[in-house]
Write an enzyme that holds these catalytic residues in place. Structure first.
Site, short mmCIF file in Angstrom:
data_model
loop_
_atom_site.label_atom_id
_atom_site.label_comp_id
_atom_site.label_asym_id
_atom_site.label_seq_id
_atom_site.Cartn_x
_atom_site.Cartn_y
_atom_site.Cartn_z
N THR A 139 37.89 32.19 48.18
CA THR A 139 36.87 32.94 48.08
C THR A 139 36.21 32.41 46.46
O THR A 139 36.65 31.42 46.19
CB THR A 139 37.57 34.40 47.40
N LEU A 143 40.92 32.79 44.10
CA LEU A 143 40.45 33.97 43.15
C LEU A 143 39.43 33.59 42.10
O LEU A 143 40.60 33.05 41.37
CB LEU A 143 41.15 35.26 42.76
N ILE A 161 44.64 30.54 41.30
CA ILE A 161 43.36 30.53 40.34
C ILE A 161 42.39 29.97 40.60
O ILE A 161 42.50 28.73 40.07
CB ILE A 161 43.56 30.99 38.40
N LYS A 162 40.98 30.68 40.22
CA LYS A 162 40.12 29.27 40.63
C LYS A 162 39.59 28.65 39.58
O LYS A 162 38.23 29.61 38.65
CB LYS A 162 38.95 29.26 41.79
N ILE A 163 39.49 27.42 38.71
CA ILE A 163 38.57 26.69 37.43
C ILE A 163 37.76 25.98 38.10
O ILE A 163 38.08 25.00 38.80
CB ILE A 163 39.90 26.54 36.54
#
Length: 374
Positions: A46, A110, A141-143
């Site tokens: 996402t 996310l 977790i998207k960074i």
């Protein structure tokens, strides 16, 4: 290979098929379950653009928005609760896949607030908050792989949190990301975390590279420039894979692997074709190799299901030929380093804009819900 089912053939070739989209409507309708069952889907990514589109249409969020409005939730709180609720539910949908693949796939990503892309400390803090809010082991977790994002990646992994590194365009930055991954796992081990529970992917963007390079080649207008159109993105991804093979055969990596660590898989992102002159499955067909992820928008996924060509490994052993493409681009006067800078800046700006659109959409829905109760 399953020639009558290209996605099955792709999966058998070792490519994990993920969908670059998520909405409550997709889950409510059973469409996500259908894609898992019939289209070999094993994960979802996402981003702010996806959430903004999901919130702007349909009525799937009306009930939650009404509840948030009734208790006077702020816009920021509403966005946080809406997005984490969707991702938590999707994680539960993919939990059987996560278990069946020994915790490799079945992942849902996310992203941290893109407005924090140049604030390392705030990115790390939000990554931790989102991880705790969703509270599912198959979350990523998207960074973003900005200069400031790279140290946040290390610290987030060191805290035992699985990470999807996004917005990678250059091989040099990708090497920094892989180093951040290794350092993060080394720190996680020192912190007492079980390395088997920490996983990561590195999202290397593909089609946007062709879009920017082709624009510059068209401006040059020479026959040599014309001959290079559409070659940069695939060559770039293949060079990234060559770098991946180098790093993950090193002694440094072997020491982590012996402690239970899993490699940070390359993920091909931005695989939707933007130039109609190209095959709509080119960024699937030309990037087939084992141990990678291809995350596709639904249009590309369905096109690949219909007519993708999976004819063995199209990545390994292509490093020299791919470097020749970049040597030729340099000779023609294309400033590749500038291409990467432009693409990273555009990527952050686009996600920031989508985040603002998401906030505006939720604000309007909260106001509408409040007005309906007066």
């Amino acid at each position: 290979m399953s020639s009558n089912d290209p996605l099955a053939a792709l999966s058998e070739a070792g490519v994990s098929i993920w969908l670059d989209d998520l909405s409550r409507e997709r889950m409510d309708s059973g469409n996500l379950d259908t894609l898992i069952r019939d289209r070999h889907l094993v994960g979802v990514t996402t981003n702010p653009t996806i959430f903004a589109a999901a919130l702007a249409k349909g009525t799937a969020y009306d009930e939650q928005v009404a509840e948030l409005a009734a208790r006077g939730a702020s816009v920021e709180t509403a966005v946080h609760e809406i997005t984490t609720a969707d991702v938590r539910r999707a994680c539960d949908v993919f939990r059987p896949t996560w278990e069946a693949t020994d915790r490799v796939d079945g992942r849902v990503s996310l992203e941290v607030d893109p407005r924090l892309a140049h604030d390392s400390t705030a990115t790390e803090a939000e990554a931790t908050a989102l991880w705790q809010a969703v509270d599912r082991p198959n979350l990523f977790i998207k960074i973003p792989a900005t200069v400031e994002g790279v140290p946040a990646i290390t610290r987030t992994l060191a805290n035992g949190i699985s990470v999807n590194v996004t917005l990678i365009f250059s091989v040099d930055r990708y090497r920094e990301v892989m180093d951040a991954f290794l350092e993060g796992l080394e720190q996680a081990k020192a912190n007492g975390h079980d390395l088997r529970s920490i996983t990561s992917v590195a999202s290397f963007f593909v089609s946007r590279v062709d879009s920017e390079v082709d624009k510059r080649l068209d401006a040059l207008g020479t026959p040599a420039a014309e001959a290079l159109r559409g070659k940069a993105a695939i060559a770039n991804a293949r060079l990234a894979f060559a770098a991946y093979e180098e790093v993950f055969s090193s002694e440094r990596w072997q020491a982590l692997a012996e402690a239970g660590a899993r490699p940070q898989r390359p993920l091909w992102a931005s695989t939707g074709v933007k130039d109609p002159a190209y095959s709509d499955t080119r960024y699937v067909d030309e990037l087939v190799t084992s141990g990678v992820v291809n995350t596709m928008p639904e249009k590309t996924l369905l096109a690949a299901a219909d007519h993708a060509t999976v004819a063995g490994d199209t990545v390994r052993g292509t490093g020299s030929a791919s470097q020749e493409v970049f040597d030729a681009l340099t000779r023609e006067g294309v400033d590749i380093d500038d291409v990467y800078v432009v693409l990273e800046n555009e990527g952050v700006t686009k996600f920031e804009k989508s985040w603002e659109e998401l906030l505006e959409t939720v604000a309007a829905q909260l106001t509408k819900a409040k007005d309906s109760t007066r």
